[in-house]
Design a protein around this motif. Structure first.
Motif, PDB file in Angstrom:
ATOM      1  N   UNK A  80      83.517  97.433 -16.968  1.00 41.78           N
ATOM      2  CA  UNK A  80      84.521  97.498 -18.039  1.00 41.78           C
ATOM      3  C   UNK A  80      85.638  96.481 -17.829  1.00 41.78           C
ATOM      4  N   UNK A  81      85.956  95.759 -18.900  1.00 40.70           N
ATOM      5  CA  UNK A  81      87.059  94.806 -18.857  1.00 40.70           C
ATOM      6  C   UNK A  81      86.803  93.550 -18.048  1.00 40.70           C
ATOM      7  N   UNK A  82      85.580  93.311 -17.616  1.00 41.65           N
ATOM      8  CA  UNK A  82      85.272  92.130 -16.804  1.00 41.65           C
ATOM      9  C   UNK A  82      84.942  90.957 -17.714  1.00 41.65           C
ATOM     10  N   UNK A  83      85.537  89.784 -17.405  1.00 44.29           N
ATOM     11  CA  UNK A  83      85.275  88.566 -18.171  1.00 44.29           C
ATOM     12  C   UNK A  83      84.967  87.428 -17.211  1.00 44.29           C
ATOM     13  N   UNK A  84      84.010  86.571 -17.549  1.00 40.52           N
ATOM     14  CA  UNK A  84      83.720  85.417 -16.689  1.00 40.52           C
ATOM     15  C   UNK A  84      84.862  84.409 -16.740  1.00 40.52           C
ATOM     16  N   UNK A  85      85.081  83.748 -15.613  1.00 38.24           N
ATOM     17  CA  UNK A  85      86.131  82.721 -15.548  1.00 38.24           C
ATOM     18  C   UNK A  85      85.587  81.331 -15.795  1.00 38.24           C
ATOM     19  N   UNK A  86      84.274  81.207 -15.968  1.00 41.11           N
ATOM     20  CA  UNK A  86      83.634  79.921 -16.232  1.00 41.11           C
ATOM     21  C   UNK A  86      82.367  80.179 -17.038  1.00 41.11           C
ATOM     22  N   UNK A  87      81.905  79.167 -17.801  1.00 40.87           N
ATOM     23  CA  UNK A  87      80.670  79.354 -18.579  1.00 40.87           C
ATOM     24  C   UNK A  87      79.475  79.665 -17.667  1.00 40.87           C
ATOM     25  N   UNK A  88      78.603  80.515 -18.140  1.00 39.55           N
ATOM     26  CA  UNK A  88      77.357  80.859 -17.438  1.00 39.55           C
ATOM     27  C   UNK A  88      77.607  81.392 -16.021  1.00 39.55           C
ATOM     28  N   UNK A  89      78.675  82.106 -15.835  1.00 39.96           N
ATOM     29  CA  UNK A  89      78.996  82.639 -14.507  1.00 39.96           C
ATOM     30  C   UNK A  89      78.291  83.978 -14.279  1.00 39.96           C
ATOM     31  N   UNK A  90      77.758  84.121 -13.086  1.00 42.00           N
ATOM     32  CA  UNK A  90      77.142  85.394 -12.706  1.00 42.00           C
ATOM     33  C   UNK A  90      78.211  86.296 -12.092  1.00 42.00           C
ATOM     34  N   UNK A  91      78.207  87.564 -12.498  1.00 42.66           N
ATOM     35  CA  UNK A  91      79.138  88.561 -11.989  1.00 42.66           C
ATOM     36  C   UNK A  91      78.328  89.752 -11.483  1.00 42.66           C
ATOM     37  N   UNK A  92      78.719  90.281 -10.329  1.00 43.08           N
ATOM     38  CA  UNK A  92      77.989  91.402  -9.733  1.00 43.08           C
ATOM     39  C   UNK A  92      78.895  92.609  -9.538  1.00 43.08           C
ATOM     40  N   UNK A  93      78.273  93.759  -9.579  1.00 37.99           N
ATOM     41  CA  UNK A  93      78.967  94.993  -9.234  1.00 37.99           C
ATOM     42  C   UNK A  93      78.001  95.874  -8.445  1.00 37.99           C
ATOM     43  N   UNK A  94      78.474  96.472  -7.356  1.00 36.86           N
ATOM     44  CA  UNK A  94      77.622  97.331  -6.535  1.00 36.86           C
ATOM     45  C   UNK A  94      78.055  98.785  -6.693  1.00 36.86           C
ATOM     46  N   UNK A  95      77.094  99.677  -6.492  1.00 35.84           N
ATOM     47  CA  UNK A  95      77.348 101.109  -6.564  1.00 35.84           C
ATOM     48  C   UNK A  95      76.572 101.777  -5.434  1.00 35.84           C
ATOM     49  N   UNK A  96      77.288 102.478  -4.547  1.00 42.10           N
ATOM     50  CA  UNK A  96      76.622 103.174  -3.447  1.00 42.10           C
ATOM     51  C   UNK A  96      76.000 104.465  -3.965  1.00 42.10           C
ATOM     52  N   UNK A  97      74.767 104.730  -3.538  1.00 42.56           N
ATOM     53  CA  UNK A  97      74.073 105.951  -3.927  1.00 42.56           C
ATOM     54  C   UNK A  97      74.360 107.020  -2.883  1.00 42.56           C
ATOM     55  N   UNK A  98      75.032 108.077  -3.274  1.00 43.93           N
ATOM     56  CA  UNK A  98      75.453 109.101  -2.328  1.00 43.93           C
ATOM     57  C   UNK A  98      74.396 110.176  -2.109  1.00 43.93           C
ATOM     58  N   UNK A  99      73.477 110.354  -3.039  1.00 41.88           N
ATOM     59  CA  UNK A  99      72.443 111.382  -2.888  1.00 41.88           C
ATOM     60  C   UNK A  99      71.478 110.990  -1.781  1.00 41.88           C
ATOM     61  N   UNK A 100      70.918 111.994  -1.102  1.00 43.65           N
ATOM     62  CA  UNK A 100      69.953 111.705  -0.039  1.00 43.65           C
ATOM     63  C   UNK A 100      68.650 111.172  -0.611  1.00 43.65           C
ATOM     64  N   UNK A 101      68.244 111.672  -1.772  1.00 44.54           N
ATOM     65  CA  UNK A 101      67.020 111.202  -2.404  1.00 44.54           C
ATOM     66  C   UNK A 101      67.060 111.505  -3.891  1.00 44.54           C
TER      67      UNK A 101
END
Length: 206
Positions: free
Chosen positions: A107-128
């Motif tokens: 949410x609210x993320x914008x690239x600072x340059x054309x064709x820029x790749x942006x990543x976001x990580x999410x830790x999985x807390x469940x055991x399975x």
């Protein structure tokens, strides 16, 4: 993305590949026994009795060695089937099993340059748990494409980082790709991608 922690009906691809490997080994070895001792016409379990006459002690030894290998692999195959049946029948199902939705957004993320790749990580807390589908929330006029990875260790654990040159440090696997306003995706019934702290897929990276 739709998510379930039910074990019923799910057997990991690794276990399936191991089953196919063992089955192929048993079938291949049985064929080699028949080809090597061409005068043996009965089933493999009777191969020693059917070949006992007319062969040298050396051939008898080779038959015993080959059949011992076949029986050993059949025992391994039976153990695998017993384990798989135990899992599929749900006797190892987690308490409170059900289906939920896990959101992985920027949410609210914008690239600072054309064709820029942006990543976001999410830790999985469940055991399975098991991923059973994907619901993209994007439009072609603002997002060219998206990729979802699972990682054992992400490249960074920041909420969002850019430019995103790498998604994972270890255990990277692409599990979903989206582009051109593609619709949602659902996996077939009784199919899921295993993720969680007890697997190598401990993080999601978008």
């Amino acid at each position: 993305m739709p998510w379930t922690n039910e074990d019923n009906g799910y057997v990991s691809s690794g276990l399936l590949r191991f089953f196919l490997f063992l089955a192929n080994r048993v079938i291949g070895r049985e064929r080699r026994v028949r080809q090597k001792f061409s005068n043996c016409r009965k089933a493999p379990v009777l191969v020693i009795a059917s070949c006992r006459q007319g062969l040298s002690p050396f051939h008898h030894h080779n038959i015993r060695v080959e059949m011992n290998k076949v029986w050993r692999e059949l025992v391994m195959l039976a153990c695998w089937l017993a384990f798989a049946s135990h899992t599929v029948n749900g006797t190892e199902a987690n308490a409170g099993a059900g289906t939920a939705t896990v959101e992985l957004r920027m949410p609210g993320v914008r690239p600072s340059a054309p064709d820029q790749y942006i990543c976001r990580s999410l830790e999985i807390e469940a055991s399975l748990g098991y991923i059973v589908g994907f619901d993209p929330h994007a439009e072609q006029h603002t997002t060219h494409h998206m990729l979802v990875f699972t990682c054992t260790v992400p490249y960074r654990t920041d909420h969002v980082w850019a430019p995103c040159a790498r998604a994972c440090r270890r255990g990277k696997r692409i599990v979903f790709g989206w582009g051109k306003n593609a619709p949602s995706m659902r996996l077939p019934k009784d199919v899921g991608m295993p993720v969680g702290t007890t697997t190598t897929a401990r993080y999601l990276v978008l």
